[in-house]
Design a protein around this motif. Structure first.
Motif, mmCIF file in Angstrom:
data_model
loop_
_atom_site.group_PDB
_atom_site.id
_atom_site.type_symbol
_atom_site.label_atom_id
_atom_site.label_comp_id
_atom_site.label_asym_id
_atom_site.label_seq_id
_atom_site.Cartn_x
_atom_site.Cartn_y
_atom_site.Cartn_z
ATOM 1 N N TYR A 69 4.011 -2.784 7.542
ATOM 2 C CA TYR A 69 3.210 -2.433 6.341
ATOM 3 C C TYR A 69 2.230 -1.386 7.079
ATOM 4 C CZ TYR A 69 2.588 -4.785 11.652
ATOM 5 O OH TYR A 69 2.611 -5.145 12.642
ATOM 6 N N LEU A 70 1.262 -1.332 6.896
ATOM 7 C CA LEU A 70 -0.440 -0.293 6.978
ATOM 8 C C LEU A 70 -1.030 -0.920 8.093
ATOM 9 C CD1 LEU A 70 -0.973 1.310 3.143
ATOM 10 C CD2 LEU A 70 0.657 2.254 5.667
ATOM 11 N N GLY A 71 -1.357 0.099 8.599
ATOM 12 C CA GLY A 71 -2.306 -0.401 9.657
ATOM 13 C C GLY A 71 -2.172 -1.720 10.977
ATOM 14 N N ASP A 72 -3.619 -2.071 10.759
ATOM 15 C CA ASP A 72 -3.450 -3.044 12.058
ATOM 16 C C ASP A 72 -3.185 -4.763 11.112
ATOM 17 O OD1 ASP A 72 -3.836 -1.187 13.849
ATOM 18 O OD2 ASP A 72 -6.394 -1.817 13.632
ATOM 19 N N THR A 73 -3.345 -4.674 9.940
ATOM 20 C CA THR A 73 -2.876 -6.161 9.582
ATOM 21 C C THR A 73 -1.599 -6.014 9.402
ATOM 22 O OG1 THR A 73 -4.493 -5.428 7.273
ATOM 23 C CG2 THR A 73 -5.848 -6.450 8.883
ATOM 24 N N ILE B 232 -0.800 -5.459 3.288
ATOM 25 C CA ILE B 232 -0.447 -4.359 2.521
ATOM 26 C C ILE B 232 1.165 -4.088 2.864
ATOM 27 C CG2 ILE B 232 -0.644 -2.503 1.580
ATOM 28 C CD1 ILE B 232 -3.841 -2.756 2.395
ATOM 29 N N LYS B 233 1.840 -4.236 2.293
ATOM 30 C CA LYS B 233 3.445 -4.576 2.958
ATOM 31 C C LYS B 233 3.996 -3.024 2.143
ATOM 32 C CE LYS B 233 3.757 -8.611 4.388
ATOM 33 N NZ LYS B 233 3.324 -8.755 6.264
ATOM 34 N N VAL B 234 4.818 -2.364 2.377
ATOM 35 C CA VAL B 234 5.259 -1.288 2.134
ATOM 36 C C VAL B 234 7.272 -1.520 1.943
ATOM 37 C CG1 VAL B 234 5.344 1.242 2.451
ATOM 38 C CG2 VAL B 234 3.269 -0.036 3.068
ATOM 39 N N PHE B 235 7.930 -0.916 0.813
ATOM 40 C CA PHE B 235 9.011 -0.507 0.597
ATOM 41 C C PHE B 235 9.120 1.215 1.586
ATOM 42 C CE2 PHE B 235 9.327 -5.194 -0.648
ATOM 43 C CZ PHE B 235 9.999 -5.274 -0.144
ATOM 44 N N LYS B 236 9.428 1.436 2.454
ATOM 45 C CA LYS B 236 9.204 3.420 2.797
ATOM 46 C C LYS B 236 10.625 3.444 2.532
ATOM 47 C CE LYS B 236 7.789 6.885 4.038
ATOM 48 N NZ LYS B 236 8.073 7.676 3.461
ATOM 49 N N VAL C 85 4.106 0.293 -7.545
ATOM 50 C CA VAL C 85 4.407 -0.917 -6.686
ATOM 51 C C VAL C 85 4.449 -2.494 -7.097
ATOM 52 C CG1 VAL C 85 1.801 -0.472 -6.045
ATOM 53 C CG2 VAL C 85 2.482 -1.490 -8.133
ATOM 54 N N MET C 86 5.032 -3.437 -6.576
ATOM 55 C CA MET C 86 5.665 -4.173 -6.764
ATOM 56 C C MET C 86 5.452 -5.229 -7.301
ATOM 57 S SD MET C 86 9.593 -6.155 -5.916
ATOM 58 C CE MET C 86 10.241 -4.788 -6.918
ATOM 59 N N ILE C 87 5.339 -6.293 -7.613
ATOM 60 C CA ILE C 87 4.039 -7.562 -7.744
ATOM 61 C C ILE C 87 5.052 -8.480 -7.668
ATOM 62 C CG2 ILE C 87 2.940 -8.946 -8.596
ATOM 63 C CD1 ILE C 87 1.820 -6.905 -10.694
ATOM 64 N N GLU D 30 2.155 -11.444 -4.222
ATOM 65 C CA GLU D 30 1.995 -9.909 -3.666
ATOM 66 C C GLU D 30 2.097 -9.108 -3.922
ATOM 67 O OE1 GLU D 30 4.784 -10.887 0.278
ATOM 68 O OE2 GLU D 30 3.722 -12.087 1.247
ATOM 69 N N VAL D 31 1.537 -8.101 -3.565
ATOM 70 C CA VAL D 31 1.569 -6.967 -4.197
ATOM 71 C C VAL D 31 2.487 -5.793 -3.034
ATOM 72 C CG1 VAL D 31 0.403 -4.471 -5.262
ATOM 73 C CG2 VAL D 31 0.012 -6.839 -5.659
ATOM 74 N N LYS D 32 3.680 -5.035 -3.192
ATOM 75 C CA LYS D 32 3.589 -4.712 -2.349
ATOM 76 C C LYS D 32 4.069 -2.276 -2.923
ATOM 77 C CE LYS D 32 6.584 -8.659 -0.924
ATOM 78 N NZ LYS D 32 6.705 -9.083 0.324
ATOM 79 N N LEU D 33 3.438 -2.017 -1.500
ATOM 80 C CA LEU D 33 3.948 -0.783 -1.923
ATOM 81 C C LEU D 33 5.398 -0.484 -1.965
ATOM 82 C CD1 LEU D 33 0.714 1.033 -0.187
ATOM 83 C CD2 LEU D 33 1.150 -0.534 -2.688
ATOM 84 N N ILE D 34 5.872 0.257 -2.832
ATOM 85 C CA ILE D 34 7.072 1.376 -3.223
ATOM 86 C C ILE D 34 7.113 2.870 -2.717
ATOM 87 C CG2 ILE D 34 9.098 2.064 -3.997
ATOM 88 C CD1 ILE D 34 8.771 -1.287 -3.973
#
Length: 124
Positions: A47-51, A54-58, A69-71, A81-85
Protein backbone atom coordinates in the motif's frame (compact mmCIF):
# COMPACT_ATOMS: atom_id res chain seq x y z
CA UNK A 1 -17.58 11.06 -24.97
CA UNK A 2 -14.71 8.92 -26.33
CA UNK A 3 -12.22 11.63 -25.28
CA UNK A 4 -13.31 11.26 -21.65
CA UNK A 5 -12.83 7.50 -21.45
CA UNK A 6 -9.10 7.51 -20.70
CA UNK A 7 -8.29 11.04 -19.61
CA UNK A 8 -4.56 11.73 -19.31
CA UNK A 9 -5.12 13.95 -16.28
CA UNK A 10 -6.53 11.00 -14.34
CA UNK A 11 -3.31 9.05 -14.86
CA UNK A 12 -1.19 12.11 -14.12
CA UNK A 13 -2.87 12.48 -10.72
CA UNK A 14 -2.41 8.79 -9.92
CA UNK A 15 1.29 9.01 -10.89
CA UNK A 16 1.73 12.06 -8.63
CA UNK A 17 0.02 10.28 -5.75
CA UNK A 18 2.16 7.16 -6.15
CA UNK A 19 5.46 8.96 -6.64
CA UNK A 20 4.94 11.34 -3.70
CA UNK A 21 4.36 8.49 -1.24
CA UNK A 22 6.44 5.55 -0.09
CA UNK A 23 5.20 2.09 -0.94
CA UNK A 24 5.01 -0.39 1.94
CA UNK A 25 5.27 -4.02 0.80
CA UNK A 26 3.09 -6.14 3.08
CA UNK A 27 3.18 -9.34 0.99
CA UNK A 28 6.25 -10.27 -1.02
CA UNK A 29 6.04 -12.09 -4.33
CA UNK A 30 5.55 -15.80 -3.66
CA UNK A 31 4.11 -15.32 -0.16
CA UNK A 32 0.72 -16.71 0.82
CA UNK A 33 -2.34 -14.67 1.64
CA UNK A 34 -2.63 -14.44 5.45
CA UNK A 35 -6.22 -15.80 5.52
CA UNK A 36 -6.50 -17.80 2.30
CA UNK A 37 -3.35 -19.90 2.20
CA UNK A 38 -4.03 -21.31 -1.26
CA UNK A 39 -3.60 -17.78 -2.71
CA UNK A 40 0.03 -17.00 -3.59
CA UNK A 41 0.97 -13.43 -4.50
CA UNK A 42 2.33 -13.27 -8.09
CA UNK A 43 4.14 -9.94 -7.47
CA UNK A 44 4.86 -7.77 -4.44
CA UNK A 45 1.72 -6.34 -2.84
CA UNK A 46 1.33 -3.48 -0.43
CA UNK A 47 0.00 0.00 0.00
CA UNK A 48 0.95 3.64 -0.33
CA UNK A 49 1.97 5.77 2.62
CA UNK A 50 0.78 5.79 6.18
CA UNK A 51 -2.67 4.44 5.45
CA UNK A 52 -3.57 1.08 4.01
CA UNK A 53 -6.36 2.49 1.85
CA UNK A 54 -4.45 2.62 -1.47
CA UNK A 55 -3.35 -0.90 -2.42
CA UNK A 56 -0.57 -1.58 -4.94
CA UNK A 57 0.62 -4.57 -6.95
CA UNK A 58 4.32 -3.85 -7.67
CA UNK A 59 5.96 -5.73 -10.53
CA UNK A 60 9.54 -6.24 -11.69
CA UNK A 61 9.77 -3.35 -14.17
CA UNK A 62 11.36 -0.11 -12.96
CA UNK A 63 8.89 2.56 -14.04
CA UNK A 64 7.78 5.97 -12.76
CA UNK A 65 4.20 5.69 -14.01
CA UNK A 66 1.27 3.55 -12.98
CA UNK A 67 0.45 0.96 -15.67
CA UNK A 68 -3.16 0.22 -14.84
CA UNK A 69 -5.74 0.01 -12.10
CA UNK A 70 -7.66 -3.04 -11.06
CA UNK A 71 -11.24 -2.68 -9.88
CA UNK A 72 -12.12 -5.53 -7.53
CA UNK A 73 -15.55 -6.51 -6.19
CA UNK A 74 -15.33 -8.59 -3.01
CA UNK A 75 -18.55 -10.27 -1.90
CA UNK A 76 -17.15 -11.50 1.46
CA UNK A 77 -15.95 -8.03 2.49
CA UNK A 78 -18.95 -6.43 0.74
CA UNK A 79 -16.83 -3.76 -0.87
CA UNK A 80 -15.26 -2.48 -4.05
CA UNK A 81 -11.55 -1.61 -4.20
CA UNK A 82 -9.27 0.04 -6.71
CA UNK A 83 -5.74 -1.34 -6.71
CA UNK A 84 -2.81 0.26 -8.54
CA UNK A 85 -0.74 -1.86 -10.94
CA UNK A 86 2.80 -0.49 -10.98
CA UNK A 87 5.80 -1.70 -12.95
CA UNK A 88 4.21 -4.87 -14.25
CA UNK A 89 4.95 -6.54 -17.55
CA UNK A 90 2.18 -8.29 -19.48
CA UNK A 91 2.90 -11.67 -17.87
CA UNK A 92 2.68 -10.15 -14.39
CA UNK A 93 -0.59 -8.37 -15.24
CA UNK A 94 -2.12 -11.67 -16.35
CA UNK A 95 -0.88 -13.38 -13.18
CA UNK A 96 -2.50 -10.64 -11.08
CA UNK A 97 -5.77 -11.09 -12.97
CA UNK A 98 -5.67 -14.85 -12.30
CA UNK A 99 -4.80 -14.22 -8.64
CA UNK A 100 -7.74 -11.84 -8.10
CA UNK A 101 -10.25 -13.90 -10.08
CA UNK A 102 -9.43 -17.37 -8.71
CA UNK A 103 -12.29 -17.48 -6.20
CA UNK A 104 -16.06 -17.15 -6.55
CA UNK A 105 -16.09 -14.43 -3.88
CA UNK A 106 -13.88 -11.87 -5.58
CA UNK A 107 -13.71 -10.69 -9.18
CA UNK A 108 -11.74 -7.93 -10.81
CA UNK A 109 -11.15 -6.15 -14.08
CA UNK A 110 -8.04 -4.42 -15.36
CA UNK A 111 -8.18 -0.88 -16.72
CA UNK A 112 -4.98 -0.17 -18.63
CA UNK A 113 -3.49 3.25 -19.01
CA UNK A 114 -4.24 4.91 -22.33
CA UNK A 115 -1.52 6.60 -24.30
CA UNK A 116 -3.46 9.55 -25.65
CA UNK A 117 -4.52 12.84 -24.14
CA UNK A 118 -7.81 14.29 -25.40
CA UNK A 119 -7.33 17.40 -27.52
CA UNK A 120 -9.37 19.53 -25.11
CA UNK A 121 -6.99 18.64 -22.24
CA UNK A 122 -3.80 19.87 -23.93
CA UNK A 123 -2.72 23.33 -22.78
CA UNK A 124 0.14 25.61 -23.78
Amino acid sequence: MQDLLNNGYFWQKIDSLALSTNIVISQEKGSRHPQYHNMVYPVDYGYLGDTESIKVFKGSVKRSTIDAVMIVADILKRDLEVKLIWGCNEEEELAILRFINQTDYQKGILVRRGNTMPEWAITD
